[in-house]
Scaffold this active site. Sequence first.
Site, PDB file in Angstrom:
ATOM      1  N   ASP A  15       0.838  -1.205   0.000  1.00  0.00           N
ATOM      2  CA  ASP A  15       0.000   0.000   0.000  1.00  0.00           C
ATOM      3  C   ASP A  15       0.876   1.259   0.000  1.00  0.00           C
ATOM      4  O   ASP A  15       0.694   2.160  -0.820  1.00  0.00           O
ATOM      5  CB  ASP A  15      -0.906   0.014   1.245  1.00  0.00           C
ATOM      6  CG  ASP A  15      -1.625  -1.300   1.436  1.00  0.00           C
ATOM      7  OD1 ASP A  15      -2.528  -1.584   0.650  1.00  0.00           O
ATOM      8  OD2 ASP A  15      -1.245  -2.064   2.356  1.00  0.00           O
ATOM      9  N   TYR A 191       6.518 -14.403   0.111  1.00  0.00           N
ATOM     10  CA  TYR A 191       5.842 -14.749   1.364  1.00  0.00           C
ATOM     11  C   TYR A 191       6.344 -16.131   1.774  1.00  0.00           C
ATOM     12  O   TYR A 191       7.027 -16.809   1.000  1.00  0.00           O
ATOM     13  CB  TYR A 191       4.324 -14.790   1.148  1.00  0.00           C
ATOM     14  CG  TYR A 191       3.757 -13.492   0.614  1.00  0.00           C
ATOM     15  CD1 TYR A 191       3.850 -12.313   1.356  1.00  0.00           C
ATOM     16  CD2 TYR A 191       3.134 -13.435  -0.628  1.00  0.00           C
ATOM     17  CE1 TYR A 191       3.332 -11.128   0.864  1.00  0.00           C
ATOM     18  CE2 TYR A 191       2.615 -12.252  -1.129  1.00  0.00           C
ATOM     19  CZ  TYR A 191       2.719 -11.095  -0.374  1.00  0.00           C
ATOM     20  OH  TYR A 191       2.224  -9.910  -0.865  1.00  0.00           O
ATOM     21  N   GLN A 253      13.422   1.969  -2.277  1.00  0.00           N
ATOM     22  CA  GLN A 253      12.769   1.476  -3.503  1.00  0.00           C
ATOM     23  C   GLN A 253      13.702   1.600  -4.713  1.00  0.00           C
ATOM     24  O   GLN A 253      13.742   0.705  -5.557  1.00  0.00           O
ATOM     25  CB  GLN A 253      11.493   2.271  -3.773  1.00  0.00           C
ATOM     26  CG  GLN A 253      10.314   1.818  -2.932  1.00  0.00           C
ATOM     27  CD  GLN A 253       9.025   2.492  -3.369  1.00  0.00           C
ATOM     28  OE1 GLN A 253       9.020   3.652  -3.776  1.00  0.00           O
ATOM     29  NE2 GLN A 253       7.920   1.780  -3.272  1.00  0.00           N
ATOM     30  N   ARG A 269       6.785 -10.484  -5.110  1.00  0.00           N
ATOM     31  CA  ARG A 269       5.506 -10.795  -4.463  1.00  0.00           C
ATOM     32  C   ARG A 269       4.621  -9.552  -4.488  1.00  0.00           C
ATOM     33  O   ARG A 269       5.075  -8.467  -4.869  1.00  0.00           O
ATOM     34  CB  ARG A 269       5.765 -11.213  -3.022  1.00  0.00           C
ATOM     35  CG  ARG A 269       6.174 -10.056  -2.145  1.00  0.00           C
ATOM     36  CD  ARG A 269       6.395 -10.455  -0.697  1.00  0.00           C
ATOM     37  NE  ARG A 269       6.221  -9.303   0.166  1.00  0.00           N
ATOM     38  CZ  ARG A 269       6.668  -9.228   1.399  1.00  0.00           C
ATOM     39  NH1 ARG A 269       7.327 -10.247   1.932  1.00  0.00           N
ATOM     40  NH2 ARG A 269       6.449  -8.140   2.122  1.00  0.00           N
ATOM     41  N   GLY A 270       3.370  -9.715  -4.044  1.00  0.00           N
ATOM     42  CA  GLY A 270       2.491  -8.554  -3.861  1.00  0.00           C
ATOM     43  C   GLY A 270       2.159  -7.894  -5.179  1.00  0.00           C
ATOM     44  O   GLY A 270       1.797  -8.558  -6.145  1.00  0.00           O
ATOM     45  N   GLU A 271       2.275  -6.589  -5.219  1.00  0.00           N
ATOM     46  CA  GLU A 271       1.850  -5.843  -6.399  1.00  0.00           C
ATOM     47  C   GLU A 271       2.978  -4.956  -6.938  1.00  0.00           C
ATOM     48  O   GLU A 271       3.310  -4.981  -8.115  1.00  0.00           O
ATOM     49  CB  GLU A 271       0.641  -4.986  -6.002  1.00  0.00           C
ATOM     50  CG  GLU A 271       0.226  -4.020  -7.069  1.00  0.00           C
ATOM     51  CD  GLU A 271      -1.172  -3.476  -6.868  1.00  0.00           C
ATOM     52  OE1 GLU A 271      -2.007  -4.111  -6.195  1.00  0.00           O
ATOM     53  OE2 GLU A 271      -1.447  -2.391  -7.414  1.00  0.00           O
ATOM     54  N   ASP A 272       3.595  -4.204  -6.035  1.00  0.00           N
ATOM     55  CA  ASP A 272       4.558  -3.221  -6.518  1.00  0.00           C
ATOM     56  C   ASP A 272       5.868  -3.861  -6.953  1.00  0.00           C
ATOM     57  O   ASP A 272       6.405  -3.524  -8.016  1.00  0.00           O
ATOM     58  CB  ASP A 272       4.810  -2.164  -5.431  1.00  0.00           C
ATOM     59  CG  ASP A 272       5.555  -0.971  -5.990  1.00  0.00           C
ATOM     60  OD1 ASP A 272       5.107  -0.419  -7.017  1.00  0.00           O
ATOM     61  OD2 ASP A 272       6.603  -0.613  -5.437  1.00  0.00           O
ATOM     62  N   SER A 273       6.408  -4.802  -6.162  1.00  0.00           N
ATOM     63  CA  SER A 273       7.674  -5.443  -6.560  1.00  0.00           C
ATOM     64  C   SER A 273       7.466  -6.231  -7.851  1.00  0.00           C
ATOM     65  O   SER A 273       8.375  -6.355  -8.668  1.00  0.00           O
ATOM     66  CB  SER A 273       8.209  -6.349  -5.449  1.00  0.00           C
ATOM     67  OG  SER A 273       7.245  -7.318  -5.094  1.00  0.00           O
TER      68      SER A 273
HETATM   69  O1  TRH Z   1       4.863  -6.043   0.694  1.00  0.00           O
HETATM   70  P1  TRH Z   1       3.922  -6.695  -0.240  1.00  0.00           P
HETATM   71  O2  TRH Z   1       3.646  -8.093   0.031  1.00  0.00           O
HETATM   72  O3  TRH Z   1       2.574  -5.876  -0.285  1.00  0.00           O
HETATM   73  C1  TRH Z   1       1.273  -6.443  -0.368  1.00  0.00           C
HETATM   74  C2  TRH Z   1       0.705  -6.392  -1.733  1.00  0.00           C
HETATM   75  O4  TRH Z   1       0.768  -5.113  -2.284  1.00  0.00           O
HETATM   76  C3  TRH Z   1      -0.737  -6.851  -1.727  1.00  0.00           C
HETATM   77  O5  TRH Z   1      -1.287  -6.783  -3.006  1.00  0.00           O
HETATM   78  C4  TRH Z   1      -1.500  -5.981  -0.791  1.00  0.00           C
HETATM   79  O6  TRH Z   1      -2.811  -6.369  -0.746  1.00  0.00           O
HETATM   80  C5  TRH Z   1      -0.856  -6.084   0.570  1.00  0.00           C
HETATM   81  O7  TRH Z   1       0.505  -5.693   0.503  1.00  0.00           O
HETATM   82  C6  TRH Z   1      -1.572  -5.234   1.540  1.00  0.00           C
HETATM   83  O8  TRH Z   1       4.518  -6.610  -1.711  1.00  0.00           O
HETATM   84  P2  TRH Z   1       4.759  -5.385  -2.723  1.00  0.00           P
HETATM   85  O9  TRH Z   1       3.472  -4.843  -3.237  1.00  0.00           O
HETATM   86  O10 TRH Z   1       5.697  -5.886  -3.703  1.00  0.00           O
HETATM   87  O11 TRH Z   1       5.440  -4.250  -1.880  1.00  0.00           O
HETATM   88  C7  TRH Z   1       6.762  -4.291  -1.463  1.00  0.00           C
HETATM   89  C8  TRH Z   1       7.375  -2.911  -1.512  1.00  0.00           C
HETATM   90  O12 TRH Z   1       8.614  -2.918  -0.830  1.00  0.00           O
HETATM   91  C9  TRH Z   1       7.647  -2.444  -2.931  1.00  0.00           C
HETATM   92  O13 TRH Z   1       7.319  -1.071  -3.048  1.00  0.00           O
HETATM   93  C10 TRH Z   1       9.151  -2.605  -3.076  1.00  0.00           C
HETATM   94  C11 TRH Z   1       9.600  -2.318  -1.667  1.00  0.00           C
HETATM   95  N1  TRH Z   1      10.914  -2.846  -1.275  1.00  0.00           N
HETATM   96  C12 TRH Z   1      11.902  -1.927  -0.947  1.00  0.00           C
HETATM   97  O14 TRH Z   1      11.674  -0.703  -1.013  1.00  0.00           O
HETATM   98  N2  TRH Z   1      13.104  -2.405  -0.541  1.00  0.00           N
HETATM   99  C13 TRH Z   1      13.398  -3.740  -0.474  1.00  0.00           C
HETATM  100  O15 TRH Z   1      14.538  -4.102  -0.089  1.00  0.00           O
HETATM  101  C14 TRH Z   1      12.375  -4.665  -0.862  1.00  0.00           C
HETATM  102  C15 TRH Z   1      12.653  -6.136  -0.823  1.00  0.00           C
HETATM  103  C16 TRH Z   1      11.132  -4.185  -1.238  1.00  0.00           C
END
Ligand code: TRH
Length: 375
Positions: A15, A191, A253, A269-273
């Site tokens: 988020d 995860y 990021q 995983r998730g959406e943004d990565s």
């Molecule tokens: O952390 P997430 O599992 O987030 C999830 C999903 O968005 C899911 O759809 C949502 O419903 C839930 O949260 C609430 O995975 P995501 O989306 O990839 O987010 C990880 C963020 O962390 C992304 O912006 C990249 C960032 N990141 C860093 O900034 N530094 C790092 O070293 C890593 C590994 C990730």
Amino acid sequence: MKWDIFCSVVDNFGDIGVTWRLARQLVAEHGCTVRLWVDDLGAFARICPQAHASQNQQVEQGVEVCQWPIDWKPVAAPDVVIEAFACTLPPAYISAMAARARPSLWLNLEYLSAEDWVQGCHGLPSMQSNGLQKFFFFPGFTGKTGGLLREGNLLVERDALQQNPLARQVFLRSLGVESQPDAQLISLFAYENSGLPEWFDALAGAAQPSHLLVPEGRVLADVQRWLGVEQLAAGHVHERGSLRVQILPFVSQQDYDRLLWCCDFNAVRGEDSFVRALWAGRPLVWHIYKQADDAHLEKLQAFLTLYQQDLPAPAHAALSEFWMAWNTGEGIAERWQNLQAWRAELAKHAEKTALKWASQVDLATALVQFYRNWL
Ligand code: TRH
């Protein structure tokens, strides 16, 4: 143009990851004034390490980042309000939006999905009881959606790093990574997954060495158990057969992007990565966020159908089976072995697909255009 973005951190970093990235881009590329309201500054400080989790108001990279207080204090409403992922705005704030001479444009930014129905729902209004309209804004992969978050210079910066072995080496060294010339470099952001031990076994027993980079996070317990060690932390390196496992710190990021660009294969995983790994133009696997009734597997399949267009049929099958194995935790090792035969095709395909999708309008630009058209 003044914008407010509201973000409630449900869990993990998705988020805040999406909203922080969007806020930065609106400021840097569209000259907007942006306030980002977050209810968990701790999560924000993880992906923006120079930020202070205890500071209720701060300016980071041109964005005013504010603690979203439990007891809302009235503020003036701006031109555009983004309610991220249906996070529910404070009632007094909604009144302020309606009270403006020209009411604020109210947008609900939805989760990313490649499912067909998204194209029919993107941009639809919903009338609210106070007379305001709320519009549903869907990110997506086609021109009938809001597009994907992508900074204007992203692919140029990516190419500069990917095409410069010295720059790549310098970056990896800044994370403490010495890459071995003959090893495939893999990043693992996932995860918990009961299927991972057999994948680690396969990598450890393979003829080609692999160097697995694991940012600190939820998957560490699985890695620890397989290695038979306790308390893994950033900087730790362990070797088992052909596999070297290295734990990395959680980085900004921008540095996470660079890490994805440097790797031969990214597990995200998730959406943004996931979207960032697509822009890396390298083969990937997506550990999708689990939903009730396995709704996430339909979402996964919808994406695969789109992603695999133009991919030769046998590579297509190998990729689908591997992604499904990764997301169900069953049969990962066997499907990984099958995938190895298609590495060259998958690498070419990843590069081509990133270029194809980069020719579409990005999400921040689409939002700005939506506002201009609405005026
Ligand atoms: O952390 P997430 O599992 O987030 C999830 C999903 O968005 C899911 O759809 C949502 O419903 C839930 O949260 C609430 O995975 P995501 O989306 O990839 O987010 C990880 C963020 O962390 C992304 O912006 C990249 C960032 N990141 C860093 O900034 N530094 C790092 O070293 C890593 C590994 C990730």
